[in-house]
Design a protein around this motif. Sequence first.
Motif, PDB file in Angstrom:
ATOM      1  N   UNK A 282      -5.679  29.984 -38.096  1.00 29.95           N
ATOM      2  CA  UNK A 282      -5.030  30.842 -39.085  1.00 29.95           C
ATOM      3  C   UNK A 282      -4.794  30.034 -40.350  1.00 29.95           C
ATOM      4  N   UNK A 283      -4.648  30.704 -41.495  1.00 25.85           N
ATOM      5  CA  UNK A 283      -4.311  29.982 -42.729  1.00 25.85           C
ATOM      6  C   UNK A 283      -3.028  29.181 -42.572  1.00 25.85           C
ATOM      7  N   UNK A 284      -2.920  28.107 -43.347  1.00 29.69           N
ATOM      8  CA  UNK A 284      -1.824  27.139 -43.233  1.00 29.69           C
ATOM      9  C   UNK A 284      -0.952  27.217 -44.477  1.00 29.69           C
ATOM     10  N   UNK A 285       0.367  27.326 -44.277  1.00 32.18           N
ATOM     11  CA  UNK A 285       1.302  27.479 -45.393  1.00 32.18           C
ATOM     12  C   UNK A 285       2.413  26.433 -45.317  1.00 32.18           C
ATOM     13  N   UNK A 286       2.900  26.028 -46.481  1.00 34.39           N
ATOM     14  CA  UNK A 286       4.107  25.203 -46.577  1.00 34.39           C
ATOM     15  C   UNK A 286       5.191  26.055 -47.231  1.00 34.39           C
ATOM     16  N   UNK A 287       6.328  26.198 -46.543  1.00 26.26           N
ATOM     17  CA  UNK A 287       7.468  26.936 -47.066  1.00 26.26           C
ATOM     18  C   UNK A 287       8.614  25.956 -47.246  1.00 26.26           C
ATOM     19  N   UNK A 288       9.103  25.829 -48.471  1.00 23.71           N
ATOM     20  CA  UNK A 288      10.156  24.872 -48.787  1.00 23.71           C
ATOM     21  C   UNK A 288      11.498  25.586 -48.865  1.00 23.71           C
ATOM     22  N   UNK A 289      12.456  25.095 -48.077  1.00 23.65           N
ATOM     23  CA  UNK A 289      13.793  25.692 -48.016  1.00 23.65           C
ATOM     24  C   UNK A 289      14.810  24.715 -48.586  1.00 23.65           C
ATOM     25  N   UNK A 290      15.713  25.236 -49.410  1.00 24.15           N
ATOM     26  CA  UNK A 290      16.822  24.428 -49.929  1.00 24.15           C
ATOM     27  C   UNK A 290      18.103  25.249 -49.839  1.00 24.15           C
ATOM     28  N   UNK A 291      19.057  24.754 -49.064  1.00 21.53           N
ATOM     29  CA  UNK A 291      20.346  25.435 -48.880  1.00 21.53           C
ATOM     30  C   UNK A 291      20.176  26.911 -48.549  1.00 21.53           C
ATOM     31  N   UNK A 292      19.443  27.166 -47.461  1.00 21.20           N
ATOM     32  CA  UNK A 292      19.267  28.520 -46.929  1.00 21.20           C
ATOM     33  C   UNK A 292      18.540  29.465 -47.879  1.00 21.20           C
ATOM     34  N   UNK A 293      17.746  28.914 -48.754  1.00 21.17           N
ATOM     35  CA  UNK A 293      16.962  29.744 -49.678  1.00 21.17           C
ATOM     36  C   UNK A 293      15.547  29.183 -49.777  1.00 21.17           C
ATOM     37  N   UNK A 294      14.555  30.063 -49.694  1.00 15.33           N
ATOM     38  CA  UNK A 294      13.162  29.647 -49.899  1.00 15.33           C
ATOM     39  C   UNK A 294      12.923  29.471 -51.388  1.00 15.33           C
ATOM     40  N   UNK A 295      12.580  28.243 -51.788  1.00 14.89           N
ATOM     41  CA  UNK A 295      12.388  27.959 -53.207  1.00 14.89           C
ATOM     42  C   UNK A 295      10.922  27.754 -53.573  1.00 14.89           C
ATOM     43  N   UNK A 296      10.051  27.661 -52.565  1.00 17.91           N
ATOM     44  CA  UNK A 296       8.628  27.488 -52.853  1.00 17.91           C
ATOM     45  C   UNK A 296       7.826  27.843 -51.606  1.00 17.91           C
ATOM     46  N   UNK A 297       6.655  28.444 -51.807  1.00 23.22           N
ATOM     47  CA  UNK A 297       5.776  28.774 -50.690  1.00 23.22           C
ATOM     48  C   UNK A 297       4.337  28.819 -51.191  1.00 23.22           C
ATOM     49  N   UNK A 298       3.463  28.125 -50.470  1.00 19.89           N
ATOM     50  CA  UNK A 298       2.058  28.126 -50.893  1.00 19.89           C
ATOM     51  C   UNK A 298       1.146  27.920 -49.694  1.00 19.89           C
ATOM     52  N   UNK A 299      -0.046  28.498 -49.813  1.00 20.29           N
ATOM     53  CA  UNK A 299      -1.084  28.261 -48.819  1.00 20.29           C
ATOM     54  C   UNK A 299      -1.744  26.922 -49.127  1.00 20.29           C
ATOM     55  N   UNK A 300      -2.100  26.171 -48.089  1.00 18.28           N
ATOM     56  CA  UNK A 300      -2.793  24.898 -48.257  1.00 18.28           C
ATOM     57  C   UNK A 300      -4.230  25.061 -47.750  1.00 18.28           C
ATOM     58  N   UNK A 301      -5.171  24.990 -48.680  1.00 12.78           N
ATOM     59  CA  UNK A 301      -6.577  25.148 -48.312  1.00 12.78           C
ATOM     60  C   UNK A 301      -7.251  23.779 -48.241  1.00 12.78           C
ATOM     61  N   UNK A 302      -8.006  23.513 -47.167  1.00 14.21           N
ATOM     62  CA  UNK A 302      -8.599  22.190 -46.968  1.00 14.21           C
ATOM     63  C   UNK A 302      -9.540  21.783 -48.098  1.00 14.21           C
ATOM     64  N   UNK A 303      -9.708  20.487 -48.237  1.00 11.81           N
ATOM     65  CA  UNK A 303     -10.582  19.916 -49.262  1.00 11.81           C
ATOM     66  C   UNK A 303     -12.003  20.456 -49.107  1.00 11.81           C
ATOM     67  N   UNK A 304     -12.544  20.944 -50.209  1.00 13.13           N
ATOM     68  CA  UNK A 304     -13.906  21.468 -50.209  1.00 13.13           C
ATOM     69  C   UNK A 304     -14.527  21.243 -51.577  1.00 13.13           C
TER      70      UNK A 304
END
Length: 271
Positions: free
Chosen positions: A99-121
């Motif tokens: 499945x696609x891979x995502x990084x979700x960044x949380x700071x003090x119970x709030x999502x402040x950033x979210x992005x899909x990480x696509x492999x080097x190509x």
Amino acid sequence: MLRENGIDCARGSEFLLPWWADMLRQSDRQQFNHSMRDTKEALGYIDESLGFPVYIKPSRGSQGVGVARVETAEELDKLLNQCNEERVKVAVIEEELKMPDYRILVFDDEVVNAYERRPFSVKGDGVSNLEQLIDLKHKTLVDSGRDIHFERQLPIIMNKLGKMGLSMTDIIPKGTDVRLMDISNLSAGGTPVDVGEVMHQRWRDLAVRVARIFDLRICGVDLACKDITQSDSEYGVIEVNATPGAKQFMASGVAQQEKLEDIFVKFFRTL
């Protein structure tokens, strides 16, 4: 801890490398510990519980260094022998989540950033060979401020090319994408694609819940998700990061830099 809290994650298990298992068995405290498993049992575990392909993750290191996808018993034996020679103590063996891979960044119970990480190509231009395309992509990433060291990833890239029947001298047709890595870490040349506006609320809530479980004010949740826009999608948590890196994302574009600068300002004001 994730499973105990009802959160899906990749099936897998930890194995001691033989050199470390032998040392522990010499200890008075561990000599009767029959629950210890070393990597000599890894193939049997894979055959019975997971099946190939699997991912091997050394317990030490960061930025995806040493993480590898293996498809055969021969590849497994070669990689684990290498880990043993490098004095890695523990290796995690996990199933592949396709499945696609995502990084979700949380700071003090709030999502402040979210992005899909696509492999080097790289994308073919009909003129340049693969070595030239990789060098150009590498230079572009470094010039943008990304801290990419492909010398550590080159053996993995060469192995990947071999499986595809390609070599560094092959010219790739114009417009054809060639995926060169099985991991999507930005430090390994991965590309971030912002999904903050399209991500369903369920995954925001899940990331915040994970941060709370581990009592983390700052938390990077690595999530495999079939469709991040849908609430009922198949998913699995890959990793939980207490010290998520920011440099690679910040260096991937002006908008990304501005977004993280806002996050840093918010963080320091809160402190």
